[in-house]
Design a protein around this motif. Structure first.
Motif: not given
Length: 230
Positions: A212-225
């Motif tokens: 799962a990843v959190v993102t913002t519009t056109m921003g990089p992906a942040i992997p989450v646990t």
């Protein structure tokens, strides 16, 4: 290959390679790595270990986020039996068969969601090929076919959203906006992750949420646990 913007590259440096972030860390980092001048949306995308061709593994449903998702949806209510209630519901558009004729005649789609009373489903069913591909066909499972028009519209205005896994096991939902407080974004994120975790089919073996990843519009992906949620 399109070159990333300098803002994107700068944001990317704030995300540690190979690190998987906790939910509260991801919320803070999403705001820090937003790259747009406008109020970006914040989203979460899941890769699930499911086979959506099996009825019991087709993950779908609705959720009303504690703080909404920052997106205002225009609602069309289609009804013959609840017109007075539709007028008072807060829906932008309402009416009976004439609204469906307007859609067909004018290719009119100045709305985001349709709420219908059961008496109109015969007419709506004839428009399946037009409304279905756009995700606009009302469905009792999502609460958009109902006699409680006021309640359905109120839920939508409060941020009720529908979700459905795609054929490859991917599922995405909006958490909110960068302008939301950390606490509100975290509340929404926890509500979503808990909902998806509880939807785990009993037939799924091994890890359910693969990624799962959190993102913002056109921003990089942040992997989450998901400590305790997978």
């Amino acid at each position: 290959m399109k070159k990333n913007s300098k803002k994107y590259e700068a944001a990317l440096t704030k995300i540690e390679a190979s690190k998987v972030y906790s939910l509260d860390e991801a919320v803070k980092l999403a705001k820090e790595t937003s790259v747009t001048k406008f109020d970006s949306s914040v989203d979460i995308s899941f890769k699930l270990n499911v086979n959506p061709t099996l009825a019991d593994q087709l993950i779908r449903g609705t959720i009303t986020l504690p703080h909404g998702n920052g997106k205002t949806k225009k609602v069309l209510v289609v009804t013959n039996t609840k017109l007075d209630e539709a007028k008072e519901s807060g829906a932008e558009f309402f009416g009976g068969k004439e609204m469906l004729e307007k859609i067909q005649r004018e290719n009119w789609f100045d709305f985001d969601i349709i709420v219908a009373t059961p008496d109109m489903m015969g007419e709506l069913g004839k428009m399946g090929r037009l409304l279905g591909p756009k995700g606009l066909m009302p469905n009792p499972k999502t609460g958009t076919v109902t006699m409680d028009v006021k309640g359905a519209v109120a839920d939508i205005k409060r941020g009720k959203i529908a979700y459905r896994v795609d054929k490859d096991g991917n599922l995405s939902m909006g958490i909110g906006r960068v302008s939301f407080s950390d606490a509100d974004l975290l509340d929404n994120l926890i509500a979503i992750t808990d909902t998806i975790a509880k939807a785990r089919p009993s037939t799924v073996k091994g890890t359910y949420i693969l990624k799962a990843v959190v993102t913002t519009t056109m921003g990089p992906a942040i992997p989450v646990t998901f400590a305790g949620r997978n």
